[in-house]
Motif scaffolding. Structure first.
Motif, mmCIF file in Angstrom:
data_model
loop_
_atom_site.group_PDB
_atom_site.id
_atom_site.type_symbol
_atom_site.label_atom_id
_atom_site.label_comp_id
_atom_site.label_asym_id
_atom_site.label_seq_id
_atom_site.Cartn_x
_atom_site.Cartn_y
_atom_site.Cartn_z
ATOM 1 N N GLY A 1 11.147 -9.527 -2.523
ATOM 2 C CA GLY A 1 12.547 -9.830 -2.757
ATOM 3 C C GLY A 1 12.585 -9.322 -4.360
ATOM 4 N N PHE A 2 11.544 -9.131 -4.945
ATOM 5 C CA PHE A 2 11.524 -8.452 -6.573
ATOM 6 C C PHE A 2 10.949 -7.295 -6.624
ATOM 7 C CE2 PHE A 2 11.715 -13.135 -6.666
ATOM 8 C CZ PHE A 2 12.477 -13.483 -8.030
ATOM 9 N N TRP A 3 11.433 -6.632 -7.704
ATOM 10 C CA TRP A 3 10.725 -5.198 -7.917
ATOM 11 C C TRP A 3 9.643 -5.411 -8.839
ATOM 12 C CZ3 TRP A 3 13.188 -0.658 -6.041
ATOM 13 C CH2 TRP A 3 14.176 -0.871 -5.336
ATOM 14 N N LEU A 4 8.730 -4.392 -8.618
ATOM 15 C CA LEU A 4 7.503 -4.463 -9.664
ATOM 16 C C LEU A 4 7.401 -3.293 -10.183
ATOM 17 C CD1 LEU A 4 4.480 -5.598 -9.935
ATOM 18 C CD2 LEU A 4 3.749 -4.263 -8.144
ATOM 19 N N ASN A 5 7.121 -3.560 -11.861
ATOM 20 C CA ASN A 5 6.507 -2.451 -12.441
ATOM 21 C C ASN A 5 5.118 -2.688 -12.763
ATOM 22 O OD1 ASN A 5 9.764 -2.418 -13.754
ATOM 23 N ND2 ASN A 5 8.746 -0.596 -13.354
ATOM 24 N N GLU A 6 4.264 -1.775 -12.918
ATOM 25 C CA GLU A 6 2.937 -2.012 -13.090
ATOM 26 C C GLU A 6 2.252 -0.840 -14.263
ATOM 27 O OE1 GLU A 6 -1.410 -1.056 -10.634
ATOM 28 O OE2 GLU A 6 0.666 -0.942 -9.442
ATOM 29 N N GLY A 7 2.336 -1.493 -15.218
ATOM 30 C CA GLY A 7 1.344 -0.827 -16.274
ATOM 31 C C GLY A 7 -0.127 -1.090 -16.212
ATOM 32 N N GLY A 8 -0.712 -0.295 -16.873
ATOM 33 C CA GLY A 8 -2.382 -0.369 -16.885
ATOM 34 C C GLY A 8 -2.910 0.357 -17.883
ATOM 35 N N GLN A 9 -4.209 -0.103 -18.119
ATOM 36 C CA GLN A 9 -5.095 0.538 -19.174
ATOM 37 C C GLN A 9 -6.337 0.941 -18.269
ATOM 38 O OE1 GLN A 9 -4.775 -3.359 -21.341
ATOM 39 N NE2 GLN A 9 -4.774 -2.052 -23.161
ATOM 40 N N SER A 10 -6.615 2.210 -18.495
ATOM 41 C CA SER A 10 -7.760 2.937 -17.712
ATOM 42 C C SER A 10 -8.958 2.245 -17.810
ATOM 43 C CB SER A 10 -7.909 4.258 -17.919
ATOM 44 O OG SER A 10 -6.629 4.788 -17.641
ATOM 45 N N VAL A 11 -9.453 1.888 -19.067
ATOM 46 C CA VAL A 11 -10.730 1.237 -19.256
ATOM 47 C C VAL A 11 -10.672 -0.009 -20.259
ATOM 48 C CG1 VAL A 11 -12.317 3.038 -18.632
ATOM 49 C CG2 VAL A 11 -11.516 2.913 -20.879
ATOM 50 N N THR A 12 -11.064 -1.137 -19.778
ATOM 51 C CA THR A 12 -11.014 -2.218 -20.772
ATOM 52 C C THR A 12 -12.341 -2.886 -20.778
ATOM 53 O OG1 THR A 12 -9.892 -3.362 -18.944
ATOM 54 C CG2 THR A 12 -8.464 -2.799 -20.645
ATOM 55 N N GLY A 13 -12.712 -3.685 -19.543
ATOM 56 C CA GLY A 13 -13.911 -4.286 -19.631
ATOM 57 C C GLY A 13 -15.287 -3.149 -19.757
ATOM 58 N N LYS A 14 -14.830 -1.952 -19.371
ATOM 59 C CA LYS A 14 -15.888 -0.792 -19.296
ATOM 60 C C LYS A 14 -16.019 -0.407 -20.699
ATOM 61 C CE LYS A 14 -18.472 2.427 -17.435
ATOM 62 N NZ LYS A 14 -19.927 2.129 -16.957
ATOM 63 N N SER B 1 0.717 -1.178 -0.027
ATOM 64 C CA SER B 1 0.151 -0.027 -0.008
ATOM 65 C C SER B 1 0.936 1.169 0.128
ATOM 66 C CB SER B 1 -0.847 -0.002 1.158
ATOM 67 O OG SER B 1 -1.794 -1.063 1.394
ATOM 68 N N LEU B 2 1.856 1.211 0.811
ATOM 69 C CA LEU B 2 2.606 2.681 1.077
ATOM 70 C C LEU B 2 3.554 2.884 -0.158
ATOM 71 C CD1 LEU B 2 3.488 2.879 4.706
ATOM 72 C CD2 LEU B 2 1.594 3.358 3.669
ATOM 73 N N VAL B 3 4.136 1.910 -0.766
ATOM 74 C CA VAL B 3 5.331 1.977 -1.996
ATOM 75 C C VAL B 3 4.308 2.245 -3.299
ATOM 76 C CG1 VAL B 3 6.891 0.946 -1.052
ATOM 77 C CG2 VAL B 3 5.359 -0.205 -2.610
ATOM 78 N N CYS B 4 3.330 1.789 -3.223
ATOM 79 C CA CYS B 4 2.191 1.914 -4.716
ATOM 80 C C CYS B 4 1.483 3.056 -4.481
ATOM 81 C CB CYS B 4 1.741 0.291 -4.984
ATOM 82 S SG CYS B 4 2.632 -0.863 -5.248
ATOM 83 N N LYS B 5 0.697 3.358 -3.443
ATOM 84 C CA LYS B 5 -0.382 4.488 -3.541
ATOM 85 C C LYS B 5 0.270 5.528 -2.722
ATOM 86 C CE LYS B 5 -3.426 1.649 -5.238
ATOM 87 N NZ LYS B 5 -4.072 2.219 -6.658
ATOM 88 N N TRP B 6 1.209 5.734 -1.787
ATOM 89 C CA TRP B 6 1.830 6.764 -0.965
ATOM 90 C C TRP B 6 2.920 7.227 -1.855
ATOM 91 C CZ3 TRP B 6 -0.617 8.697 3.691
ATOM 92 C CH2 TRP B 6 -1.839 8.205 3.971
ATOM 93 N N GLY C 1 6.271 6.045 -18.268
ATOM 94 C CA GLY C 1 4.840 5.847 -18.473
ATOM 95 C C GLY C 1 4.478 4.396 -17.668
ATOM 96 N N VAL C 2 5.235 3.691 -17.047
ATOM 97 C CA VAL C 2 4.691 2.532 -16.179
ATOM 98 C C VAL C 2 5.249 2.808 -14.920
ATOM 99 C CG1 VAL C 2 5.278 0.079 -15.998
ATOM 100 C CG2 VAL C 2 4.913 0.975 -18.415
ATOM 101 N N TRP C 3 4.260 2.483 -13.843
ATOM 102 C CA TRP C 3 4.631 2.849 -12.362
ATOM 103 C C TRP C 3 5.604 1.774 -12.015
ATOM 104 C CZ3 TRP C 3 -1.201 2.914 -10.207
ATOM 105 C CH2 TRP C 3 -1.802 4.228 -10.897
ATOM 106 N N GLY C 4 6.311 2.409 -10.912
ATOM 107 C CA GLY C 4 7.409 1.690 -10.343
ATOM 108 C C GLY C 4 8.744 2.110 -10.873
ATOM 109 N N PRO C 5 9.814 1.328 -10.318
ATOM 110 C CA PRO C 5 9.773 0.151 -9.910
ATOM 111 C C PRO C 5 9.657 0.266 -8.381
ATOM 112 C CG PRO C 5 12.016 0.775 -10.106
ATOM 113 C CD PRO C 5 11.164 1.803 -10.785
#
Length: 463
Positions: free
Chosen positions: A235-248, A101-106, A223-227
């Motif tokens: 123990g691993f670094w995370l990169n988080e890409g995303g698409q704002s609307v897909t199913g919607k 929560s803290l590293v990804c959202k804060w 353009g991709v969140w992280g690491p």
């Protein structure tokens, strides 16, 4: 009640006594309302159509509202939680925060902790006080056991035994990634079987989509969140890409089409979902060609809600080129197909950005609602040129959350061990490599669409 940070100076209190409440405001010398509070006023109805109020009660309400201006929903706050940490606190009474929560959202750094200069820069330096007690001074990796487990009160409310282990949490999409990315793939003919887990990309696809890739060393992808370190797999670094609307977006395109009422009626008559019906209808109209070739003249840019990755441009809009006057069921089915393809091209765009920065990805692991749609899955395989692994359990977010609980219980020595034991491969969908040339051409058009959109914007916004 609301308030902002106030600068030194003179302030004035305005009080409004209404029929139902007293409202009070703190106003500065520029006439700006900087704090607000209200307090209900009691009303009595001794008989029909006779209403009474108490002067003493009105005065008391004035006092409460005015006092509340001095102590604001900011000064009274004991803790500020992201939702996963709030739920953990409710379950255990422990205020520890999840590293996820803290590293990804804060703005927390796994190695350096909080940055005091940031809070001072935005005028919230009071959050630094008391060793960051309001925002978290105990930060734990996901899967760590919290305190003494479930409190008696929470246990009674949940119908579970008191004291059972509760794990430091994950954000929902990250739990989905945890639930699929570590599956044992032996015996499925996948190239990733002989490769490290960093060759896998988890795609959690529902209303929107998240693309989770991990690495042993930090990789910065424009353009991709992280690491983010240890934000999903310890123990691993995370990169988080995303698409704002897909199913919607798919819902939007299908439900807004003139032929949607006809589609709905026919799907209902067959006891099918509208998407199962569309998939079977596409098989009927494709004739001898592969179904994806039906969109040779119809192309979609899917950023109807801006682009999250890899362009990180919220000003971008959706685009469709190749429309005709007809609006029958065939047209709806082909527009649906083109939209699904556009989402898959968006995934390819993200993968290429990640690989250009240093990731090496060979296999997609899909979960979420859209992974139940065979057309969506096949298009992702064909367009990325990579096999797609589907989990044995469709609800991979729940499996990921259970993996955390399994680790907290002590039944597994690590998250990685629990992932390998509890994540199961359900189905593997391989790409149709014979269609590669066609999709490469469509991808070229896909990239041209956003290039042209930027050109149009430059023309309209120029002098």
């Amino acid at each position: 009640m609301s308030a902002g940070k106030q600068e030194p100076g003179s302030y004035y209190v305005g009080v409004d006594v209404g029929t139902g409440s007293v409202r009070a405001a703190l106003v500065d010398q520029r006439g700006v309302l900087v704090a607000f509070a209200d307090q209900p006023i009691k009303k009595w109805e001794p008989q029909f159509n006779h209403h009474e109020q108490s002067s003493e009660d009105i005065w008391a309400a004035c006092c409460v509202a005015t006092k509340n201006l001095r102590e604001t929903c900011w000064d009274k706050a004991g803790h500020f939680f992201d939702l996963p940490d709030f739920l953990s606190w409710k379950a255990t009474g422990v205020t520890a925060r999840s590293l996820c929560s803290l590293v990804c959202k804060w703005t927390y750094s796994a190695d350096k902790g909080w940055d005091d200069s940031f809070w001072k820069m935005i005028g919230l330096e009071d959050l630094v006080a008391d060793n960051y007690s309001k925002i978290g001074n105990q930060v734990l990796p996901p899967g760590t056991s919290l305190g003494s487990g479930l409190t008696p009160e929470a246990a009674k409310e949940l119908g579970l035994p008191a004291g059972i282990a509760v794990a430091a949490s994950l954000i929902d999409a990250h739990a989905g990634g945890l639930g699929v990315i570590g599956a044992d793939v032996r015996g499925h003919g996948l190239v990733c079987e002989g490769q490290p887990v960093t060759s896998r990309l988890a795609v959690i696809c529902g209303t929107s989509s998240c693309h989770m890739g991990i690495s042993k060393d930090p990789i910065f992808v424009p353009g991709v969140w992280g690491p983010y370190f240890s934000a999903m797999v310890p123990g691993f670094w995370l990169n988080e890409g995303g698409q704002s609307v897909t199913g919607k977006l798919i819902d939007h395109m299908v439900q807004g089409h003139a032929a949607f009422p006809e589609l709905q009626a026919k799907a209902t008559a067959r006891c099918q979902s509208v998407y199962a019906y569309l998939n079977s209808h596409l098989d009927l109209i494709k004739k001898a060609q592969p179904v994806g070739f039906l969109t040779v003249d119809l192309h979609v840019w899917p950023d109807f809600h801006g682009n999250r990755s890899p362009l990180a441009d919220l000003t971008l809009k959706g685009m469709v080129t190749g429309l005709k006057l007809s609006q029958d069921l065939d047209d709806l089915a082909i527009l649906y197909l083109a939209t699904v393809q556009a989402i898959a091209f968006g995934t390819r765009f993200i993968i290429e950005a990640m690989e250009a920065a240093g990731h090496s990805i060979s296999t997609l692991f899909l979960c979420g609602g859209l992974s139940k749609n065979p057309l969506f899955v096949q298009m992702h395989a064909d367009i990325t040129g990579m096999p797609v692994v589907l989990s044995q359990e469709v609800e991979s977010v729940l499996v990921g959350a259970a993996i955390l609980g399994a680790c907290a219980s002590g039944d597994f020595t690590s998250v990685q061990e629990a992932m390998a034991r509890m994540s199961k491969v359900g189905k593997v969908v391989f790409p149709r490599h014979e269609d590669k040339t066609y999709y490469d051409k469509k991808y070229g058009v896909f990239l041209k669409l956003v290039e042209h959109q930027k050109e149009y914007s430059a023309i309209m916004n120029g002098d």
